[in-house]
Enzyme design. Structure first.
Site, PDB file in Angstrom:
ATOM      1  N   HIS A 109       0.827  -1.305  -0.013  1.00 23.29           N
ATOM      2  CA  HIS A 109      -0.007  -0.115  -0.113  1.00 23.29           C
ATOM      3  C   HIS A 109       0.852   1.182  -0.111  1.00 23.29           C
ATOM      4  CE1 HIS A 109      -3.572   2.584   1.079  1.00 23.29           C
ATOM      5  NE2 HIS A 109      -2.503   3.125   1.894  1.00 23.29           N
ATOM      6  N   GLU A 110       1.947   1.086   1.195  1.00 20.86           N
ATOM      7  CA  GLU A 110       2.699   2.356   1.026  1.00 20.86           C
ATOM      8  C   GLU A 110       3.733   2.607  -0.192  1.00 20.86           C
ATOM      9  OE1 GLU A 110       0.798   3.024   4.441  1.00 20.86           O
ATOM     10  OE2 GLU A 110       2.060   4.445   3.051  1.00 20.86           O
ATOM     11  N   HIS A 113       1.611   4.555  -2.819  1.00 19.31           N
ATOM     12  CA  HIS A 113       1.675   5.856  -2.474  1.00 19.31           C
ATOM     13  C   HIS A 113       3.093   6.457  -2.980  1.00 19.31           C
ATOM     14  CE1 HIS A 113      -2.014   6.596  -0.302  1.00 19.31           C
ATOM     15  NE2 HIS A 113      -1.427   5.817   0.733  1.00 19.31           N
ATOM     16  N   HIS A 119      -5.389   7.149  -2.391  1.00 19.00           N
ATOM     17  CA  HIS A 119      -6.348   6.089  -1.923  1.00 19.00           C
ATOM     18  C   HIS A 119      -7.414   5.922  -3.060  1.00 19.00           C
ATOM     19  CE1 HIS A 119      -5.242   6.879   2.262  1.00 19.00           C
ATOM     20  NE2 HIS A 119      -4.490   5.782   1.702  1.00 19.00           N
TER      21      HIS A 119
HETATM   22  C1  LIG Z   1      -4.412   8.764   6.810  1.00 21.95           C
HETATM   23  C2  LIG Z   1      -3.352   8.217   6.472  1.00 21.95           C
HETATM   24  C3  LIG Z   1      -1.955   8.612   7.165  1.00 21.95           C
HETATM   25  C4  LIG Z   1      -3.666   6.806   7.110  1.00 21.95           C
HETATM   26  C5  LIG Z   1      -2.640   5.630   6.879  1.00 21.95           C
HETATM   27  C6  LIG Z   1      -2.492   5.653   5.313  1.00 21.95           C
HETATM   28  O1  LIG Z   1      -3.401   5.480   4.412  1.00 21.95           O
HETATM   29  N1  LIG Z   1      -1.320   5.350   5.060  1.00 21.95           N
HETATM   30  O2  LIG Z   1      -0.781   5.093   3.608  1.00 21.95           O
HETATM   31  C7  LIG Z   1      -2.774   4.528   7.356  1.00 21.95           C
HETATM   32  O3  LIG Z   1      -2.159   3.757   8.221  1.00 21.95           O
HETATM   33  N2  LIG Z   1      -4.183   3.877   7.046  1.00 21.95           N
HETATM   34  C8  LIG Z   1      -4.503   2.700   7.930  1.00 21.95           C
HETATM   35  C9  LIG Z   1      -5.929   2.488   7.761  1.00 21.95           C
HETATM   36  C10 LIG Z   1      -6.174   3.504   8.987  1.00 21.95           C
HETATM   37  N3  LIG Z   1      -6.014   3.130  10.203  1.00 21.95           N
HETATM   38  O4  LIG Z   1      -6.479   4.759   8.653  1.00 21.95           O
HETATM   39  C11 LIG Z   1      -4.066   1.493   6.913  1.00 21.95           C
HETATM   40  O5  LIG Z   1      -4.266   0.411   7.180  1.00 21.95           O
HETATM   41  N4  LIG Z   1      -3.250   1.702   5.688  1.00 21.95           N
HETATM   42  C12 LIG Z   1      -2.417   0.600   5.275  1.00 21.95           C
HETATM   43  C13 LIG Z   1      -3.152  -0.178   4.312  1.00 21.95           C
HETATM   44  C14 LIG Z   1      -2.530  -1.446   4.027  1.00 21.95           C
HETATM   45  C15 LIG Z   1      -2.958  -2.503   3.385  1.00 21.95           C
HETATM   46  C16 LIG Z   1      -3.997  -2.470   2.697  1.00 21.95           C
HETATM   47  C17 LIG Z   1      -4.926  -1.029   2.729  1.00 21.95           C
HETATM   48  N5  LIG Z   1      -6.019  -0.820   2.031  1.00 21.95           N
HETATM   49  C18 LIG Z   1      -4.327  -0.170   3.812  1.00 21.95           C
HETATM   50 ZN   LIG Z   2      -2.676   5.295   2.551  1.00 16.86          ZN
END
Ligand SMILES: CC(C)C[C@H](C(=O)NO)C(=O)N[C@@H](CC(N)=O)C(=O)NCc1cccc(N)c1
Ligand SMILES: [Zn+2]
Ligand SMILES: [Ca+2]
Ligand SMILES: [Zn+2]
Length: 154
Positions: A109-110, A113, A119
């Site tokens: 995922h990262e 980005h 997203h």
């Molecule tokens: C506003 C952002 C800084 C949220 C952060 C994120 O999207 N980082 O890319 C993040 O850690 N998102 C969590 C979900 C949350 N707690 O908001 C997540 O699981 N992101 C990683 C991820 C890994 C694998 C799959 C998906 N769909 C997302």
């Molecule tokens: Zn993300």
């Protein structure tokens, strides 16, 4: 659209030993996560040790002085900066998480980005905002992820 102007990108792991004792497992996990993207777009990823790299990957906890502090276990798991010089493209993992089982999915995922992908609203996409802890072996890019990365680099 923000994207890298080159198709061979270098990445460097910084201070991983500090947070994750098994560096060989981390290396294998990241190489596999990069492969997801390089298998659908004309991109190559080269691991660098010392020389300056396009993408620097590191683990931090709490406030690590980039304006986006981490929040302890749970919640935010990691964040990445869109392509660019300096901190552009860098990926930070929250060191307070238990990375024994979901490092691959979060890295995939990262890294999306770090390549410039935002997203996606498709619940099946790796770029969907919320992570459903599906077992890693099922993890693959959705059509949406492939379309989006090929739109940038195809
Ligand atoms: C506003 C952002 C800084 C949220 C952060 C994120 O999207 N980082 O890319 C993040 O850690 N998102 C969590 C979900 C949350 N707690 O908001 C997540 O699981 N992101 C990683 C991820 C890994 C694998 C799959 C998906 N769909 C997302
Ligand atoms: Zn993300
Ligand atoms: Ca967290
Ligand atoms: Zn950060």
């Amino acid at each position: 659209t923000i994207r890298w102007k080159k198709t061979t990108l270098s990445y460097r792991l910084e201070m991983i030993r500090h947070w994750h004792p098994d560096t060989s497992k981390v290396n294998r996990t990241f190489r596999a996560a990069w492969k997801l993207w390089s298998s659908v777009a004309p991109l190559k990823f080269r691991k660098r040790n010392r020389r300056e790299a396009d993408i620097v990957i590191s683990f931090h906890n709490g406030d690590h002085k980039d304006g986006s502090p981490f929040d302890g276990q749970g919640g935010i798991l990691a964040h990445a900066f869109l392509p660019g010089s300096g901190i552009g493209g860098d990926v930070h993992f929250d060191a307070d998480e238990d990375w024994s089982f979901n490092l691959f999915a979060v890295a995939a995922h990262e890294f999306g980005h770090a390549l410039g992908l935002p997203h996606s609203s498709d619940p099946g996409a790796i770029m969907y905002p919320a992570y459903s802890f599906a077992p890693n072996y099922e993890l693959q890019l959705s059509f949406r992820d492939v379309k989006d990365v090929q739109h940038l680099y195809g």
